[in-house]
Write a protein that holds these residues in place. Structure first.
Motif, PDB file in Angstrom:
ATOM      1  N   LEU A  40     125.558  13.473 -19.289  1.00 35.95           N
ATOM      2  CA  LEU A  40     126.785  14.184 -18.918  1.00 35.95           C
ATOM      3  C   LEU A  40     127.947  13.911 -19.864  1.00 35.95           C
ATOM      4  O   LEU A  40     128.613  14.838 -20.330  1.00 35.95           O
ATOM      5  CB  LEU A  40     127.183  13.843 -17.476  1.00 35.95           C
ATOM      6  N   ILE A  41     128.198  12.649 -20.180  1.00 37.00           N
ATOM      7  CA  ILE A  41     129.341  12.312 -21.041  1.00 37.00           C
ATOM      8  C   ILE A  41     129.213  12.974 -22.412  1.00 37.00           C
ATOM      9  O   ILE A  41     130.198  13.433 -22.995  1.00 37.00           O
ATOM     10  CB  ILE A  41     129.521  10.777 -21.178  1.00 37.00           C
ATOM     11  N   TRP A  42     127.993  13.087 -22.924  1.00 41.12           N
ATOM     12  CA  TRP A  42     127.770  13.662 -24.253  1.00 41.12           C
ATOM     13  C   TRP A  42     127.940  15.177 -24.211  1.00 41.12           C
ATOM     14  O   TRP A  42     128.428  15.774 -25.171  1.00 41.12           O
ATOM     15  CB  TRP A  42     126.419  13.213 -24.798  1.00 41.12           C
ATOM     16  N   MET A  43     127.592  15.784 -23.092  1.00 38.45           N
ATOM     17  CA  MET A  43     127.829  17.223 -22.923  1.00 38.45           C
ATOM     18  C   MET A  43     129.332  17.501 -22.817  1.00 38.45           C
ATOM     19  O   MET A  43     129.827  18.491 -23.371  1.00 38.45           O
ATOM     20  CB  MET A  43     127.105  17.749 -21.685  1.00 38.45           C
ATOM     21  N   LEU A  44     130.050  16.619 -22.126  1.00 38.56           N
ATOM     22  CA  LEU A  44     131.510  16.784 -22.030  1.00 38.56           C
ATOM     23  C   LEU A  44     132.170  16.633 -23.396  1.00 38.56           C
ATOM     24  O   LEU A  44     133.027  17.440 -23.769  1.00 38.56           O
ATOM     25  CB  LEU A  44     132.097  15.769 -21.040  1.00 38.56           C
ATOM     26  N   PHE A  45     131.762  15.617 -24.140  1.00 41.72           N
ATOM     27  CA  PHE A  45     132.284  15.446 -25.499  1.00 41.72           C
ATOM     28  C   PHE A  45     131.958  16.665 -26.370  1.00 41.72           C
ATOM     29  O   PHE A  45     132.778  17.114 -27.165  1.00 41.72           O
ATOM     30  CB  PHE A  45     131.732  14.187 -26.163  1.00 41.72           C
ATOM     31  N   ALA A  47     131.477  19.750 -25.366  1.00 39.05           N
ATOM     32  CA  ALA A  47     132.327  20.868 -24.941  1.00 39.05           C
ATOM     33  C   ALA A  47     133.734  20.720 -25.513  1.00 39.05           C
ATOM     34  O   ALA A  47     134.326  21.699 -25.993  1.00 39.05           O
ATOM     35  CB  ALA A  47     132.375  20.949 -23.418  1.00 39.05           C
ATOM     36  N   LEU A  48     134.246  19.498 -25.495  1.00 34.94           N
ATOM     37  CA  LEU A  48     135.578  19.268 -26.076  1.00 34.94           C
ATOM     38  C   LEU A  48     135.583  19.539 -27.578  1.00 34.94           C
ATOM     39  O   LEU A  48     136.536  20.110 -28.112  1.00 34.94           O
ATOM     40  CB  LEU A  48     136.044  17.842 -25.791  1.00 34.94           C
TER      41      LEU A  48
END
Length: 182
Positions: A40-45, A47-48
């Protein structure tokens, strides 16, 4: 060799015992462990990064592709080959935590953390952020007693290797001066 690995795992676990139960450490490591679930954290990064530039969109596609391949490879293939038992699961955790059902070796959180960091960091001035977050996510799994330290170290090595391969197989398009990251 098994004895040295067991000794290493015990040594690291004892070091983490000094932190466990402290509210700030609990919050940091349990949150990191949760954000590491399913990458999840890597997908959020990703997306940013995608909203920061045109090249970031390509990076985001590469991260999504790389994380999918990493997950299938590690969770679907590698873990089934090793079948290592996880550390003893404590019945009480200070914060909510999903109980993993797969083999302990290697740590999927560590593998995805370093695969994600490697794939995100190329041509990004914020690359140090990824390499600060990645070990926190990886070692959160030792802290919450979901993995042995040797599972995490192996996951880090595999993740770096997958990231290197991912960079070569899925290269970024060259950056023009008008597309520089914000």
């Amino acid at each position: 060799m098994k004895e040295q690995i067991r000794d290493f795992d015990r040594f690291v676990d004892i070091k983490f015992d000094r932190l466990r139960g402290r509210p700030v450490a609990d919050r940091i490591f349990y949150t990191a462990s949760e954000l590491g679930e399913f990458g999840l954290i890597w997908m959020l990064f990703a997306a940013l990064r995608a909203v920061r530039s045109r090249q970031g969109q390509g990076v985001a596609r590469r991260v999504v592709t790389g994380m999918a391949i990493e997950s299938v490879l590690i969770n679907g293939v590698v873990k089934s080959l090793f079948r290592r038992r996880r550390p003893v699961w404590q019945t009480e955790h200070p914060l909510p935590l999903r109980r993993p059902r797969t083999s302990s070796f290697p740590s999927g959180h560590a593998t995805s953390a370093f695969t994600g960091a490697m794939l995100l960091s190329e041509n990004d001035p914020l690359w140090p952020v990824y390499f600060v977050v990645a070990p926190v996510v990886a070692f959160s799994r030792v802290y919450v007693r979901a993995h042995h330290a040797s599972d995490v170290v192996a996951g880090i090595a595999i993740g770096v290797g997958l990231g290197i391969v991912g960079r070569r197989v899925l290269p970024l398009s060259p950056v023009s001066s008008s597309e520089n990251e914000v």
